[in-house]
Write an enzyme that holds these catalytic residues in place. Structure first.
Site, PDB file in Angstrom:
ATOM      1  N   HIS A 299       0.837  -1.217   0.000  1.00 12.62           N
ATOM      2  CA  HIS A 299       0.000   0.000   0.000  1.00 12.62           C
ATOM      3  C   HIS A 299       0.865   1.258   0.000  1.00 12.62           C
ATOM      4  O   HIS A 299       0.432   2.305   0.476  1.00 12.62           O
ATOM      5  CB  HIS A 299      -0.957   0.014   1.198  1.00 12.62           C
TER       6      HIS A 299
ATOM      7  N   GLU B 219       9.580   8.628 -17.077  1.00 17.98           N
ATOM      8  CA  GLU B 219       8.181   9.051 -17.240  1.00 17.98           C
ATOM      9  C   GLU B 219       7.651   8.673 -18.623  1.00 17.98           C
ATOM     10  O   GLU B 219       6.517   8.217 -18.769  1.00 17.98           O
ATOM     11  CB  GLU B 219       8.063  10.567 -17.046  1.00 17.98           C
TER      12      GLU B 219
ATOM     13  N   SER C 141      14.427  22.153 -16.479  1.00 24.92           N
ATOM     14  CA  SER C 141      13.211  22.934 -16.665  1.00 24.92           C
ATOM     15  C   SER C 141      13.610  24.287 -17.237  1.00 24.92           C
ATOM     16  O   SER C 141      14.664  24.822 -16.907  1.00 24.92           O
ATOM     17  CB  SER C 141      12.510  23.112 -15.322  1.00 24.92           C
TER      18      SER C 141
ATOM     19  N   LYS D 219      15.677  22.179 -11.296  1.00 31.71           N
ATOM     20  CA  LYS D 219      15.050  20.911 -11.665  1.00 31.71           C
ATOM     21  C   LYS D 219      15.950  19.967 -12.459  1.00 31.71           C
ATOM     22  O   LYS D 219      16.676  20.375 -13.337  1.00 31.71           O
ATOM     23  CB  LYS D 219      13.785  21.170 -12.507  1.00 31.71           C
TER      24      LYS D 219
END
Ligand code: ARG
Length: 469
Positions: A168, A302, A289, A295
């Site tokens: 979980h 992804e 970024s 970043k």
């Protein structure tokens, strides 16, 4: 046109179907029905299939040896033209098959027109896709092996590296990073098994089915199968030209691989998050970024996660394409190619990049261990400790739940509670309790086959190394 001008029936496609047609195809219909824009990818397989067919036709005396020699010469030139980018693909010739055949006839005359004897584009295209897919399957199988090797070798360095195992997404029990990685190796190993199984069914020869019913020429199908390396024949001509279940199976295999990749990719994203800080990725796999100077984003992971959607989409496209098609070949099947091609490309690129990226993961063992110390990961161990001293497990579970509650209130881990306090929870708690409560003690205790104990994980690593060669 004078009487002795040789007729090339494919010079203009609407003539390919014979004199029956009284007007040319409209430009829109031509564009709508043509597949050459994408199926030219099958050219090598198409030529390979044609050469085997021609060789067999000559051996059976259906065409002459001179015809065979002409066909072989013409095909060699066509292959060179395609490889050097000089081949002129014509939309009006619809697909890869008619383009190559028309060029062959242009180059060698009548022999080119004899090639299609005892054959139809229906068994031809089914053969081409199978030949092409078989090659891609072998390439993907090698990539799957490389992926597993990368994970196994990374695991080999981390049998003692402790991280929290989750259920979980809550801290559950300590596991080694190696053990966690080997879970993915198991998934990819099953994917490889599935792929090998798909390959067996892809690797059967449709040629000889002709349009649908077989052919009246004395073809030697076994010889063609042998020449092309097929393990067997499609045994029913109607089925041979119509079903694409082998492509659907491949897409199902590919979907599962991508689902497995997406799980790993998701974990890489999580692990790289500042609040985990379990790993870092090499800069070459990250992007920055344009607005936030700090970043470093795990874009590759992804995208791999995102691309699983498109492969599952292709599975849906292919399986829906087949549904409700009456026997035998229907033009619907031309729609099998783009999803199949993109599935192959996506899976191959994704496996390659993920294996490379995984091999370069920078592990941060202290951060993993720190995280394993939060969340009472060894609570089960305390319950097991009591159970092994004769306390019924359900009672031990209750006692430990109470101990965790107290420890939480005091902001301490179970292992940080002094012995007298632990003993206050249950009289069976002895001086050896702290050993059971350490992360490494907890891992070492899980020495069952398939458990996270370093010795067990080491055995698994050796098994995988032997298996992967
Ligand atoms: N381009 C076609 C396909 O991909 C080849 C087979 C065409 N056969 C036919 N009878 N129209 O399916």
């Amino acid at each position: 046109m004078s009487a002795d001008t040789p007729i090339n029936p494919l010079a203009n496609k609407h003539q390919a179907w014979s004199a029956l047609f009284s007007e040319p195809m409209s430009e829109l219909v031509q564009r709508y029905t043509a597949s050459v824009g994408f199926d030219k990818r099958l050219a090598r397989a198409d030529i390979q299939g044609s050469l085997a067919h021609a060789q067999m036709l000559a051996a059976q005396g259906v065409i002459g040896e001179r015809d065979l020699a002409d066909i072989e010469r013409g095909m060699a030139q066509i292959r060179a033209e395609i490889e050097t980018g000089h081949f002129v693909w014509k939309l009006e010739l619809e697909d890869v098959h008619l383009n190559i055949e028309a060029r062959l006839t242009e180059l060698v005359g009548d022999a080119g027109k004899r090639l299609h004897t005892g054959r139809s584009r229906n068994d031809q295209v089914a053969t081409d896709i199978r030949l092409w897919l078989r090659g891609e399957i072998d390439r993907i199988a090698a990539l799957l092996t490389a992926m597993q090797r990368a994970l196994v070798e990374l695991a080999a360095q981390h049998t003692e590296t402790v991280m929290p195992g989750f259920t979980h997404l809550q801290v559950a029990q300590p596991v080694s990073f190696a053990h966690h990685l080997l879970a993915y190796v198991e998934m990819f190993a099953r994917d490889a098994e599935r792929l090998a199984d798909v390959r067996r069914r892809v690797n059967r020869l449709p040629l000889g089915a002709a349009a649908l019913a077989g052919t009246s020429y004395p073809l030697d199908r076994r010889k063609v199968a042998e020449l092309l390396g097929f393990e067997g024949l499609c045994e029913n001509s109607l089925d041979a030209v119509s079903d694409r279940d082998f492509a659907i199976e491949f897409a199902a295999f590919a979907s599962l691989v991508m689902v497995h990749v997406s799980r790993l990719a998701e974990e890489i994203v999580l692990w790289m998050n500042q609040n985990f800080g379990f790993i870092d990725l090499a800069d070459r796999y990250c992007t920055g970024s344009s607005i936030m100077p700090q970043k470093r984003n795990p874009d590759v992971a992804e995208l791999a996660r995102g691309k699983s959607g498109r492969v599952v989409g292709h599975l849906m496209a292919l399986i829906t394409l087949m549904k409700g098609q009456p026997l035998t070949y229907n033009k619907d099947n031309q729609e099998d190619k783009e999803p199949l091609f993109d599935t192959v490309d996506t899976v191959a690129d994704t496996l390659r990049i993920m294996a490379e990226m995984a091999a370069g993961i920078v592990v941060k063992p202290e951060a993993m261990e720190r995280a394993a110390r939060r969340g009472y990961a060894t609570a089960t161990d305390l319950a097991d400790y009591l159970a092994k001293k004769g306390v019924p497990f359900r009672d031990a579970h209750e006692v430990v739940a109470h101990a965790v509650k107290v420890a939480m209130q005091r902001g301490l881990d179970l292992a940080e509670l002094p012995l007298p306090e632990l003993q206050a929870f249950h009289p069976q708690v002895g001086a050896d309790v702290h050993e059971a409560l350490t992360l490494r003690g907890s891992m070492a205790a899980r020495a069952v086959v398939g458990g996270t104990a370093p010795a067990q994980v080491q055995l698994q690593i050796e098994r995988h190394r032997a298996r992967l060669g």
